[in-house]
Scaffold this active site. Structure first.
Site, PDB file in Angstrom:
ATOM      1  N   HIS A 165       0.821  -1.224   0.000  1.00 43.74           N
ATOM      2  CA  HIS A 165       0.000   0.000   0.000  1.00 43.74           C
ATOM      3  C   HIS A 165       0.853   1.272   0.000  1.00 43.74           C
ATOM      4  O   HIS A 165       0.295   2.370  -0.064  1.00 43.74           O
ATOM      5  CB  HIS A 165      -0.921   0.028   1.219  1.00 43.74           C
ATOM      6  CG  HIS A 165      -1.961  -1.046   1.226  1.00 43.74           C
ATOM      7  ND1 HIS A 165      -2.815  -1.271   0.172  1.00 43.74           N
ATOM      8  CD2 HIS A 165      -2.280  -1.984   2.167  1.00 43.74           C
ATOM      9  CE1 HIS A 165      -3.618  -2.294   0.459  1.00 43.74           C
ATOM     10  NE2 HIS A 165      -3.307  -2.743   1.665  1.00 43.74           N
ATOM     11  N   ASP A 200      -2.417 -10.645  -2.452  1.00 45.02           N
ATOM     12  CA  ASP A 200      -2.968 -10.238  -1.150  1.00 45.02           C
ATOM     13  C   ASP A 200      -4.455  -9.913  -1.341  1.00 45.02           C
ATOM     14  O   ASP A 200      -4.897  -9.583  -2.448  1.00 45.02           O
ATOM     15  CB  ASP A 200      -2.195  -9.002  -0.664  1.00 45.02           C
ATOM     16  CG  ASP A 200      -2.605  -8.532   0.713  1.00 45.02           C
ATOM     17  OD1 ASP A 200      -1.931  -8.899   1.685  1.00 45.02           O
ATOM     18  OD2 ASP A 200      -3.604  -7.774   0.822  1.00 45.02           O
ATOM     19  N   HIS A 202      -6.044  -7.382  -0.489  1.00 41.05           N
ATOM     20  CA  HIS A 202      -6.277  -5.963  -0.767  1.00 41.05           C
ATOM     21  C   HIS A 202      -5.588  -5.551  -2.061  1.00 41.05           C
ATOM     22  O   HIS A 202      -4.535  -6.090  -2.408  1.00 41.05           O
ATOM     23  CB  HIS A 202      -5.711  -5.095   0.369  1.00 41.05           C
ATOM     24  CG  HIS A 202      -6.323  -5.356   1.709  1.00 41.05           C
ATOM     25  ND1 HIS A 202      -5.791  -6.260   2.603  1.00 41.05           N
ATOM     26  CD2 HIS A 202      -7.417  -4.827   2.300  1.00 41.05           C
ATOM     27  CE1 HIS A 202      -6.538  -6.276   3.707  1.00 41.05           C
ATOM     28  NE2 HIS A 202      -7.532  -5.413   3.548  1.00 41.05           N
ATOM     29  N   ASP A 289      -4.372 -12.710   3.882  1.00 38.11           N
ATOM     30  CA  ASP A 289      -5.626 -12.155   4.399  1.00 38.11           C
ATOM     31  C   ASP A 289      -6.813 -12.506   3.507  1.00 38.11           C
ATOM     32  O   ASP A 289      -7.944 -12.148   3.819  1.00 38.11           O
ATOM     33  CB  ASP A 289      -5.533 -10.637   4.636  1.00 38.11           C
ATOM     34  CG  ASP A 289      -4.767  -9.903   3.569  1.00 38.11           C
ATOM     35  OD1 ASP A 289      -4.459 -10.503   2.513  1.00 38.11           O
ATOM     36  OD2 ASP A 289      -4.482  -8.704   3.774  1.00 38.11           O
TER      37      ASP A 289
END
Ligand SMILES: [Zn+2]
Length: 347
Positions: A165, A200, A202, A289
């Site tokens: 991120h 991931d 996200h 995740d």
């Protein structure tokens, strides 16, 4: 497969992050490291301590003003009257710049202003030892990249804190410096075309932005639909890159509840794009995740689903740096890594 980890990466001990209007318990706890190291040890892999490379890996991707802020913010913050235990912004600046470009440095020398400028949300607290851990995490990524540059088929970087991120000049979402982008940039030293495959849960928004205007690095991210999941503002299928990077970004949003079949189909689609792009080397942003048990997850991937991911990625046949990203259920992430490595095969 060689693996890398620096013990200083444990020193980052976040105390809080904002969730639905409340300061919540941190998810990126140092204890995440232990099951991952145990999974490696269970397969006969002793994680190697990477060399101290100073700021060199970070400067290949990030702006000097951002690194100055991260390095010095806690000390300046602690000197504020009534300072809390960690640097956390109380400002949300807006910048109407061109996507794929970097903002000018913060106009103000105030640490309060700079916290808003450089920390993109309330999930990136900076404590006293955070910088030491953040920097060591970049060395871990650089060490794994160096192994692959030296001829290894694959290497694993146990990065913590995570990186995908983080933009060139902004931290967010538990991420401070972009370890995957650092690895990809290092691989460019030998390979003309490099791809990043981010699996991931996200969207890898920071990695996307770092390479958004470039045609030499393909970025592919599969993730829970950002319409209903962090990072919300990016990760949509119509984001394809700009300028020289037009067509070199691919987002594959997944519906909440997507399980192994949909996860594997998206990986297959992403790897097809990697092949069509002509990538000579690969960086995998590996998060757990997307596991059904993750406390902040929306996807329903099983532990064995990561074996299928590893097998597919290995079959691409590219020199590969695997970079650890998220995954917050400490009870399952070790098995997820173990199954990923089993699927990838003993290299
Ligand atoms: Zn994640």
């Amino acid at each position: 497969m060689r693996a890398f980890f620096h013990p200083d990466q444990r020193l980052h001990t976040p105390q809080q992050f904002m969730r639905a209007g409340r300061l919540a318990a941190p998810q990126d706890v140092p204890a995440r490291v232990d099951p991952l190291l145990a999974a490696l040890a269970g397969r006969g892999i002793a994680a190697e301590r990477p060399a101290d490379r100073g700021l060199t890996p970070a400067l290949a991707v990030h702006t000097p003003d951002f690194l100055d802020f991260l390095a010095g913010a806690w000390g300046r913050w602690a000197a504020l009257p009534n300072a809390g235990p960690e640097v956390l912004p109380n400002l949300s600046p807006y910048w109407n710049g061109t996507p794929g470009t970097v903002r000018p440095p913060c106009r103000s020398a105030s640490v309060v202003a700079q916290a808003g400028h450089y920390l993109g949300d309330l999930a990136v607290p900076l404590g006293e030892a955070s910088w030491t851990a953040i920097l060591a995490s970049t060395w871990t990524a650089a060490g794994a990249a160096e192994a692959v540059l030296g001829g290894d088929r694959a290497a694993y970087a146990l990065c913590r804190p995570s990186g995908h991120h983080a933009r060139a000049d902004r931290a967010s979402g538990f991420c401070y410096l972009n370890n995957a982008a650092i690895a990809a940039q290092a691989l460019r030293g030998r390979f003309a075309k490099v791809a990043v495959l981010d699996i991931d849960a996200h969207h890898g928004d920071g990695t996307q932005e770092v390479f958004y205007g470039r045609g030499d690095v393909l970025t592919v991210s599969l993730h829970a639909d950002p319409a209903v999941y962090y990072p919300f503002y990016t990760g949509y299928a119509d984001e394809r890159g700009v300028g020289a990077g037009e067509g070199a970004n691919l987002n594959l949003p997944l519906a909440p509840g997507t399980g192994d079949d949909g996860f594997h189909a998206a990986i297959d689609r992403g790897l097809a794009a990697v092949r069509d792009f002509g990538a000579e080397a690969l960086v995998v942003s590996l998060g757990f995740d997307s596991h059904a048990a993750d406390p902040i997850g929306l996807l329903k991937v099983s532990t064995d689903g990561f074996a299928g991911a590893g097998a597919r990625i290995a079959a691409a046949g590219l020199p590969t740096v695997v970079v650890q990203e998220g995954g917050y259920e400490v009870g399952v992430i070790g098995d997820c890594l173990g199954r990923f490595l089993d699927g990838f095969g003993g290299v």
